[in-house]
Write a protein that holds these residues in place. Structure first.
Motif, short mmCIF file in Angstrom:
data_model
loop_
_atom_site.label_atom_id
_atom_site.label_comp_id
_atom_site.label_asym_id
_atom_site.label_seq_id
_atom_site.Cartn_x
_atom_site.Cartn_y
_atom_site.Cartn_z
N GLN A 74 79.72 21.52 -93.65
CA GLN A 74 79.80 22.94 -93.31
C GLN A 74 81.25 23.35 -93.08
O GLN A 74 81.67 24.43 -93.48
CB GLN A 74 78.97 23.22 -92.06
CG GLN A 74 77.48 23.23 -92.30
CD GLN A 74 76.69 23.64 -91.06
OE1 GLN A 74 77.20 23.59 -89.94
NE2 GLN A 74 75.45 24.05 -91.26
N ILE A 78 83.30 26.39 -94.81
CA ILE A 78 83.93 27.48 -94.04
C ILE A 78 85.41 27.56 -94.40
O ILE A 78 85.97 28.65 -94.57
CB ILE A 78 83.74 27.26 -92.53
CG1 ILE A 78 82.26 27.33 -92.15
CG2 ILE A 78 84.52 28.33 -91.74
CD1 ILE A 78 81.96 26.82 -90.76
N LEU A 100 76.82 30.69 -96.35
CA LEU A 100 77.00 30.42 -94.93
C LEU A 100 76.11 31.30 -94.06
O LEU A 100 75.60 30.86 -93.03
CB LEU A 100 78.47 30.61 -94.54
CG LEU A 100 79.41 29.52 -95.06
CD1 LEU A 100 80.86 30.01 -95.03
CD2 LEU A 100 79.26 28.25 -94.23
N ILE A 105 74.98 27.25 -88.79
CA ILE A 105 76.23 26.52 -88.54
C ILE A 105 76.09 25.71 -87.26
O ILE A 105 75.78 26.25 -86.19
CB ILE A 105 77.42 27.49 -88.47
CG1 ILE A 105 77.57 28.20 -89.82
CG2 ILE A 105 78.70 26.74 -88.12
CD1 ILE A 105 78.64 29.27 -89.84
N ARG A 111 81.35 27.67 -85.89
CA ARG A 111 80.91 29.07 -85.78
C ARG A 111 82.08 29.98 -85.43
O ARG A 111 82.19 31.09 -85.95
CB ARG A 111 79.81 29.20 -84.72
CG ARG A 111 78.45 28.68 -85.18
CD ARG A 111 77.33 29.18 -84.30
NE ARG A 111 77.52 28.84 -82.90
CZ ARG A 111 77.22 27.67 -82.36
NH1 ARG A 111 76.74 26.70 -83.12
NH2 ARG A 111 77.41 27.44 -81.07
N TYR A 114 84.06 30.37 -88.60
CA TYR A 114 83.38 31.25 -89.55
C TYR A 114 83.44 32.70 -89.08
O TYR A 114 83.68 33.61 -89.88
CB TYR A 114 81.93 30.83 -89.75
CG TYR A 114 81.17 31.83 -90.60
CD1 TYR A 114 81.50 32.00 -91.94
CD2 TYR A 114 80.18 32.64 -90.05
CE1 TYR A 114 80.86 32.94 -92.73
CE2 TYR A 114 79.53 33.59 -90.83
CZ TYR A 114 79.87 33.73 -92.17
OH TYR A 114 79.25 34.67 -92.94
#
Length: 307
Positions: A74, A78, A100, A105, A111, A114
């Protein structure tokens, strides 16, 4: 292991396996206790992790291994989204954003990263005004209270470096001074899963020092970025580092050094082979130094042709 992050992953797998939350916690803990794990109020004991893993048809070792792999995966996505936004690659940015948005996440840091990338995306696509962006980004990292911290994640410093570029006047000076002090002891920055973040931070700080005509500091931060690239065997943003160095050496009257940096900038651009970037830097350099860049490089590589 962070209970909140682990629960995010458990929920992702549980949902993917179509297991109801009632069935998932049955015989392990109460719904109320599970909610405490999910909120990070309570820490999941190892024996409960094993029981949850069994509910998902996994061993606890396999669960933890897949959890770390998913976090890393992830983070890479990102990071790719952030780079696509920063480079105005909106087609790729939209694709990654959609992926996403439809994912859970896992990590708190991921997070935060992102959410910052998404705010910047909305700013560049003119969905948000600059004051709105500053307000949202500041809230995301609790600015200016965050400046009182002793230790920072690399994502937090990345976000501070973004604010550095949009702040003006005394506010920018204050933040630049704090970032300088952070880098006086780089151990204050907790590295994450991306070497690219750290490099981008260094480039942004060098750029602002250049705008303020503090050329020795420009050179210092550019060399930090280049040295870090050598260690990690990546050349991300080297074209900027050598370009900024050449401008600084030129301003300081250091002819040999500025010409050496210009030549190295050319080699980095050619190595990457991005023609739009080559054209961009060629135009910048020819305007800054009043030279024909290609002729300059040819003469440096073939000095005998000048005789």
């Amino acid at each position: 292991m962070n209970s909140l992050e682990l629960c995010n992953y458990l929920e992702k797998i549980r949902y993917g396996r179509n297991i109801s939350q009632d069935d998932f916690v049955d015989g392990v803990v109460s719904i109320r206790q599970y909610q405490r794990y999910k909120s990070g109020v309570s820490v999941i004991p190892y024996e409960k992790i094993s029981q949850f893993a069994e509910k998902l048809g996994l061993t606890s070792k396999k669960l933890q291994s897949e959890f770390e792999k998913e976090k890393s995966k992830q983070y890479v996505k990102i990071n790719a989204f952030y780079n696509a936004v920063a480079n105005n690659d909106y087609k790729n940015a939209v694709k990654l954003k959609n992926e996403l948005d439809n994912d859970r996440i896992i990590s708190s840091e991921g997070r935060q990263y992102y959410n910052h990338a998404n705010i910047v995306y909305k700013y560049y696509s003119k969905e948000l005004s600059l004051p709105e962006v500053i307000e949202r980004v500041s809230k995301l990292i609790n600015y200016p209270s965050i400046l009182k911290q002793q230790y920072y994640t690399d994502v937090e410093v990345l976000i501070l470096s973004f604010l550095l570029g949009v702040f003006k006047g005394n506010q920018q000076d204050m933040l630049l001074q704090r970032l300088n002090s952070i880098f006086e002891d780089a151990d204050n920055i907790m590295s994450g899963d991306s070497d690219y973040i750290y490099t981008l931070i260094l480039m942004r700080i060098a750029k602002i020092h250049g705008i303020k005509k503090d050329y020795p500091r420009v050179i210092y931060f550019c060399e930090l970025g280049i040295d870090r690239g050598i260690i990690h065997k990546q050349y991300y943003l080297w074209e900027y580092f050598y370009y900024f160095k050449s401008l600084s050496h030129y301003a300081l009257g250091q002819k040999d050094l500025y010409e050496d940096s210009l030549l190295k900038c050319y080699h980095v651009l050619q190595m990457e082979g991005n023609y739009s970037k080559i054209e961009k830097f060629t135009n910048l350099i020819e305007g800054d130094f009043n030279i024909n860049y290609r002729e300059f490089v040819f003469n440096k590589i073939n000095p005998k042709s000048n005789r």
